[in-house]
Write an enzyme that holds these catalytic residues in place. Sequence first.
Site, PDB file in Angstrom:
ATOM      1  N   SER A  16      50.577  42.159  70.118  1.00  0.00           N
ATOM      2  CA  SER A  16      50.994  43.415  70.746  1.00  0.00           C
ATOM      3  C   SER A  16      52.166  43.184  71.706  1.00  0.00           C
ATOM      4  CB  SER A  16      49.825  44.096  71.457  1.00  0.00           C
ATOM      5  OG  SER A  16      49.435  43.391  72.603  1.00  0.00           O
ATOM      6  N   ASN A  17      52.193  42.039  72.360  1.00  0.00           N
ATOM      7  CA  ASN A  17      53.360  41.751  73.214  1.00  0.00           C
ATOM      8  C   ASN A  17      54.624  41.553  72.373  1.00  0.00           C
ATOM      9  OD1 ASN A  17      52.826  41.432  76.267  1.00  0.00           O
ATOM     10  ND2 ASN A  17      51.018  40.527  75.308  1.00  0.00           N
ATOM     11  N   MET A  93      48.016  30.416  71.974  1.00  0.00           N
ATOM     12  CA  MET A  93      46.820  29.839  72.600  1.00  0.00           C
ATOM     13  C   MET A  93      46.727  28.325  72.421  1.00  0.00           C
ATOM     14  SD  MET A  93      45.855  32.591  73.981  1.00  0.00           S
ATOM     15  CE  MET A  93      44.250  32.286  74.663  1.00  0.00           C
ATOM     16  N   LEU A  96      51.082  23.066  74.944  1.00  0.00           N
ATOM     17  CA  LEU A  96      52.244  22.392  74.348  1.00  0.00           C
ATOM     18  C   LEU A  96      52.448  21.014  74.971  1.00  0.00           C
ATOM     19  CD1 LEU A  96      54.698  25.419  74.281  1.00  0.00           C
ATOM     20  CD2 LEU A  96      53.626  24.312  72.304  1.00  0.00           C
ATOM     21  N   HIS A 112      50.470  35.540  81.052  1.00  0.00           N
ATOM     22  CA  HIS A 112      49.080  35.126  81.236  1.00  0.00           C
ATOM     23  C   HIS A 112      48.298  36.280  81.864  1.00  0.00           C
ATOM     24  CE1 HIS A 112      45.670  32.498  81.878  1.00  0.00           C
ATOM     25  NE2 HIS A 112      45.562  32.993  83.094  1.00  0.00           N
TER      26      HIS A 112
HETATM   27  C1  GAR Z   1      47.792  38.608  76.053  1.00  0.00           C
HETATM   28  O1  GAR Z   1      46.977  39.407  76.848  1.00  0.00           O
HETATM   29  C2  GAR Z   1      48.222  37.389  76.811  1.00  0.00           C
HETATM   30  O2  GAR Z   1      48.276  37.578  78.195  1.00  0.00           O
HETATM   31  C3  GAR Z   1      47.143  36.401  76.464  1.00  0.00           C
HETATM   32  O3  GAR Z   1      46.827  36.662  75.130  1.00  0.00           O
HETATM   33  C4  GAR Z   1      47.012  38.051  74.873  1.00  0.00           C
HETATM   34  C5  GAR Z   1      47.731  38.180  73.566  1.00  0.00           C
HETATM   35  O4  GAR Z   1      47.860  39.509  73.201  1.00  0.00           O
HETATM   36  N1  GAR Z   1      47.630  35.073  76.639  1.00  0.00           N
HETATM   37  C6  GAR Z   1      46.870  34.088  77.115  1.00  0.00           C
HETATM   38  O5  GAR Z   1      45.711  34.218  77.407  1.00  0.00           O
HETATM   39  C7  GAR Z   1      47.590  32.766  77.250  1.00  0.00           C
HETATM   40  N2  GAR Z   1      46.967  31.962  78.255  1.00  0.00           N
HETATM   41  P1  GAR Z   1      48.860  39.922  72.027  1.00  0.00           P
HETATM   42  O6  GAR Z   1      48.659  38.922  70.884  1.00  0.00           O
HETATM   43  O7  GAR Z   1      48.384  41.286  71.634  1.00  0.00           O
HETATM   44  O8  GAR Z   1      50.257  39.910  72.563  1.00  0.00           O
END
Ligand code: GAR
Length: 218
Positions: A16-17, A93, A96, A112
């Site tokens: 979604s991001n 996730m 690296l 995050h």
């Molecule tokens: C997001 O909320 C991001 O902050 C989190 O994963 C989600 C991915 O959402 N990231 C972490 O937890 C990394 N430590 P998305 O796939 O819908 O963008």
Amino acid sequence: MSGTLRTVVLVSGDGSNLQAILAHCVTGGLGIRVVGVISDRPGVRALDRASQAGVPALTVDYAAAGSRPAFSAWLAAALSRLNPDLVVLAGFMRILDTALVEQYRGRMLNVHPSLLPKFPGLHTYRRALEAGEREHGATVHFVIPDLDAGPGILQYRVAIHGGDTEVSLRERVRAGEHVIYPRALAWIAAGRASLKDGAVWLDGAPLAQPVVVDEVTS
Ligand code: GAR
């Protein structure tokens, strides 16, 4: 760093991001161009979103790589073929390798789901609720080798309500990520924000704290 930045987005899941960033590229001229999307898992929705937007999408499959060093080498090679100015972790996730992080120091970003330095790591919504926090949020930060510890550029802050659950909190925080991530990228592309001597600089001055955007409630 300024101009139209070649940007690679690393994903692991829904994307979604990624979608929010791609949408802003179309409508707002973020000053970046997404030249590739790399997932560490096959078959995730983020890859479909990339393909639908006409962005080259590929999988560097962690499971198929067989080991963390093999995965890192494969990812590093895939990245260097795309020759990015910016590497954007959007729900990626994996931890690296230090060498890869150092290679892109000042050019690698992450979002995050917490108000860092609170709640690095996993399960941030549950932990914030269990800790009785009154607010939660998300942070866009430069990536350094220590996990979720790089200097923050922007934070989105929401109040925690009495009836909040992990699901309701995640929904509001994630909507905020879709606001602050494109904004941070636009600042970087415009040359307004950068990493210098371990600190974020914005508009010619070091930031003592990330810029905070509060949830607008009505
Ligand atoms: C997001 O909320 C991001 O902050 C989190 O994963 C989600 C991915 O959402 N990231 C972490 O937890 C990394 N430590 P998305 O796939 O819908 O963008």
